[in-house]
Design an enzyme around this catalytic site. Structure first.
Site, PDB file in Angstrom:
ATOM      1  N   TYR A   1     -78.310  30.701  46.334  1.00 60.34           N
ATOM      2  CA  TYR A   1     -78.827  30.483  45.196  1.00 60.34           C
ATOM      3  C   TYR A   1     -80.228  29.806  45.396  1.00 60.34           C
ATOM      4  CZ  TYR A   1     -74.115  31.501  43.454  1.00 60.34           C
ATOM      5  OH  TYR A   1     -72.821  31.829  43.296  1.00 60.34           O
TER       6      TYR A   1
ATOM      7  N   GLY B   1     -73.878  36.022  29.703  1.00 55.56           N
ATOM      8  CA  GLY B   1     -74.431  35.428  28.389  1.00 55.56           C
ATOM      9  C   GLY B   1     -74.348  36.589  27.241  1.00 55.56           C
TER      10      GLY B   1
ATOM     11  N   LEU C   1     -71.575  37.547  26.253  1.00 55.82           N
ATOM     12  CA  LEU C   1     -70.467  37.024  25.120  1.00 55.82           C
ATOM     13  C   LEU C   1     -70.851  35.486  24.694  1.00 55.82           C
ATOM     14  CD1 LEU C   1     -67.173  38.343  26.640  1.00 55.82           C
ATOM     15  CD2 LEU C   1     -68.544  39.348  24.957  1.00 55.82           C
TER      16      LEU C   1
END
Length: 337
Positions: free
Chosen positions: A57, A207, A209
């Site tokens: 990340y 994102g 939902l």
């Protein structure tokens, strides 16, 4: 604040954790260090005791952020990170060799500013290295006191069983939400057979939902632009289903994200969702889902709306799917190179 807890290996963690990835990676420009630190500390204040990061990340930036922001509160949370999937010579790549795992772990410890990571995952399966060799490297790291428990991410039931035969696996992390149910093709059953926790990443479907996706004009660097189900022509069909989901959630007095998280929590007490967010209000909303009761009729309605393969389009791009070991669902669309 105190949240309900669930068990992940030897750890009791908040029933909903925090995926830290999007503070530094995959969704456009990263958060500022100040904003990222504020969100991480607020998560701890709200009772979140499970933080998840990875070497990949931000090419280590996310681990450095976690190290700077909250390592002074080390006793308040269980720390998870990952190896094998990393930036190699400037490109995303896999290296599951014992030497690479040892290098990545030592780098992670330095970036995090700690001498111990509680839960350390193989982020993906490197098919060029027997999983037994990769797990063996993690066993040696555990024996050296550098990690506390071993995890796997996005791996199949067969791979999980092979790894578990070398050393008990504490957790398997995989995408799981009402719209992404691949773990139900084998992984979840294997985990339950072996007593392994299932850590659900992207529990609000990146994102989709949570009201965050209404079109496919994404910011530069947003991973969703390369995912078939998040772009035209598939997205418009998928948003029609999402609109119905949103109405179900609001009729029950919940936000859509809370309905998605509540659905996951109701699938079993061995499941721990780790939603990510950059928004302090959304953080509070997500964590509050751990304390809410899901009506049985809402759970049934969500299942009816989103049977397996309900969404149009593949889950991953062809390049990303090539690094996934988790089973496909019967009839699941797959992106082609």
């Amino acid at each position: 604040m105190t949240l309900p807890t669930r068990t992940v290996g030897p750890f009791a963690v908040s029933a909903i954790g925090l995926g830290c990835m999007n503070l530094s990676h995959a969704y456009g420009a990263p958060s500022s260090p100040e904003d990222g630190a504020a969100l991480l500390n607020r998560a701890l204040d709200l009772g979140c005791t499970f933080l998840d990061t990875a070497a990949l990340y931000g090419a280590g930036a996310n681990e450095r952020l976690v190290g700077r922001a909250v390592m002074h509160r080390r006793s308040e949370f269980t720390l998870a990170s990952k190896c094998v999937l990393d930036m190699i010579d400037g490109e995303r790549g896999l290296d599951g060799s014992p030497a690479a795992i040892a290098r990545t772990l030592d780098g992670a410890l330095a970036r995090l500013g700690t001498d111990h990571i509680d839960l350390y995952y193989m982020h993906r399966l490197d098919r060029l290295v027997p999983v037994e060799e990769s797990v063996g490297a993690l066993v040696r790291a555990k024996e050296a006191g550098k990690i506390g428990a071993i995890g796997l991410s996005e791996m199949s039931a067969g791979t999980i069983r092979r790894a578990h035969a070398v050393h008990p696996i504490a957790a398997v992390q995989s995408e799981y939400s009402p719209t992404s149910r691949n773990v139900e093709a084998g992984v979840l059953a294997a985990c339950r057979d072996l007593g392994i926790a299932l850590v659900a990443f992207s529990p609000v479907a990146r994102g989709l939902l949570a009201g965050a996706v209404r079109g496919d004009e994404y910011e530069s660097g947003d991973i969703r632009a390369s995912m078939p189900r998040f772009v035209a022509p598939n997205l418009s069909r998928n948003l029609a289903l999402v609109d119905r989901f949103d109405m179900l959630a609001r009729a029950a007095g919940l936000t859509p994200a809370q309905a998605a998280l509540g659905w996951l929590l109701a699938r079993g007490d061995d499941i721990v969702p780790i939603p990510g967010t950059r928004s302090l209000p959304h953080l509070q909303e997500n964590l509050a889902a751990a304390t809410l009761t899901m009506p049985a009729d809402l759970l049934a309605a969500i299942d009816a709306l989103f049977p397996p393969n309900a969404l149009a389009g593949a889950r991953y791009s062809a390049a990303m799917q090539a690094q996934i070991d988790t089973e496909l669902l019967p009839g699941e669309p797959v992106a082609r190179p």
